[in-house]
Design a protein around this motif. Sequence first.
Motif, short mmCIF file in Angstrom:
data_model
loop_
_atom_site.label_atom_id
_atom_site.label_comp_id
_atom_site.label_asym_id
_atom_site.label_seq_id
_atom_site.Cartn_x
_atom_site.Cartn_y
_atom_site.Cartn_z
N GLU A 58 22.47 8.90 -0.73
CA GLU A 58 21.19 8.54 -0.11
C GLU A 58 20.27 7.83 -1.09
OE1 GLU A 58 19.84 9.27 3.27
OE2 GLU A 58 22.01 9.11 3.46
N VAL A 59 20.19 8.33 -2.31
CA VAL A 59 19.33 7.69 -3.31
C VAL A 59 19.82 6.27 -3.58
CG1 VAL A 59 18.64 7.73 -5.74
CG2 VAL A 59 18.47 9.81 -4.36
N PHE B 150 15.18 -0.54 -0.89
CA PHE B 150 13.75 -0.60 -1.18
C PHE B 150 13.41 -0.87 -2.65
CE2 PHE B 150 14.04 2.18 2.60
CZ PHE B 150 13.30 1.41 3.48
N GLY B 151 14.41 -0.90 -3.53
CA GLY B 151 14.14 -1.18 -4.94
C GLY B 151 13.86 0.07 -5.75
N ASN B 152 13.56 -0.14 -7.02
CA ASN B 152 13.35 0.96 -7.96
C ASN B 152 11.91 1.12 -8.41
OD1 ASN B 152 16.10 1.79 -8.17
ND2 ASN B 152 16.48 -0.07 -9.38
N ASP B 153 10.99 0.41 -7.80
CA ASP B 153 9.61 0.41 -8.31
C ASP B 153 8.74 1.54 -7.75
OD1 ASP B 153 9.69 -0.81 -5.78
OD2 ASP B 153 7.85 -1.93 -6.18
N LYS B 154 9.27 2.36 -6.86
CA LYS B 154 8.47 3.44 -6.28
C LYS B 154 9.21 4.77 -6.42
CE LYS B 154 5.96 0.58 -3.09
NZ LYS B 154 5.58 -0.23 -4.18
N PRO B 155 8.47 5.85 -6.68
CA PRO B 155 9.11 7.17 -6.71
C PRO B 155 9.75 7.49 -5.36
CG PRO B 155 6.86 7.29 -7.53
CD PRO B 155 7.04 5.93 -6.93
N LEU B 156 10.87 8.17 -5.41
CA LEU B 156 11.61 8.58 -4.21
C LEU B 156 11.81 10.09 -4.30
CD1 LEU B 156 13.32 7.92 -1.66
CD2 LEU B 156 15.25 7.53 -3.20
N TYR B 157 11.44 10.80 -3.25
CA TYR B 157 11.61 12.25 -3.29
C TYR B 157 11.86 12.82 -1.90
CZ TYR B 157 6.62 12.44 -2.05
OH TYR B 157 5.41 12.28 -1.44
N LEU C 240 0.81 -1.20 0.00
CA LEU C 240 0.00 0.00 0.00
C LEU C 240 0.85 1.27 0.00
CD1 LEU C 240 -2.72 -1.13 2.55
CD2 LEU C 240 -2.82 -1.18 0.05
N VAL C 241 2.14 1.13 -0.21
CA VAL C 241 3.03 2.29 -0.23
C VAL C 241 3.17 2.77 -1.68
CG1 VAL C 241 5.37 3.08 0.21
CG2 VAL C 241 4.27 1.50 1.80
N ASP C 242 2.85 4.05 -1.91
CA ASP C 242 2.92 4.60 -3.25
C ASP C 242 4.26 5.21 -3.60
OD1 ASP C 242 0.26 3.96 -3.88
OD2 ASP C 242 -0.46 5.77 -2.88
N SER C 243 4.97 5.71 -2.59
CA SER C 243 6.25 6.35 -2.85
C SER C 243 7.08 6.35 -1.57
CB SER C 243 6.06 7.78 -3.36
OG SER C 243 5.35 8.55 -2.43
N LEU C 244 8.35 6.66 -1.72
CA LEU C 244 9.28 6.74 -0.60
C LEU C 244 9.73 8.18 -0.45
CD1 LEU C 244 11.40 3.61 -1.53
CD2 LEU C 244 9.60 3.74 0.21
#
Length: 176
Positions: free
Chosen positions: A20-21, A28-35, A1-5
């Motif tokens: 950090e990225v 956590f992988g590459n399947d979720k936006p990180l901002y 249920l997590v949409d982004s990090l």
Amino acid sequence: LVDSLVLHHVGCDANVVTQEVARFRAKFGNDKPLYQNEYEYLWGSTTPARCMNTVLHIMNWFQIGEAPSWYWIHALKPITNAEASGYSLGFWRPANDTNPADHPKFPGLKPGHWTWNKYNWHAVGSFVKRMPWDCRGVVVKEAKQDPDLRILAFKKPDGKLTIVLANRSFREHTFK
């Protein structure tokens, strides 16, 4: 249920974004936006050097971190807040501040009104005002990436290409 990090940075050097990225992507992988959702300096007042670092931080998140967004949740801080200078894009005077005297750091600022944080706003405002909602980042290939010489390119919704340059190297540089 997590949409982004989301990462929350506090007054760190802009170049930490690269490490950090990579660290968060490995975990956590590459399947979720990180901002980034906030940026601030908890100690001392804002300076031109810190503002350049903030600009580089924003640029690094978009260009290197491939962030879909970057947030500054402390858009305005009250004039009575001790760390407001390092937190905000502007300052507001509470409406219930009925003291007729001017605040020494904000002469002429009336209760219920706000003014720019001259360092933070002028540092980011020059390119943010040219970056409307729904811009799309453009990949920039650099022969050698220098952490003090940053370049950010994006296309506006109308297709216009915009390039932002930042130089904190203290020497002349030609971007190619």
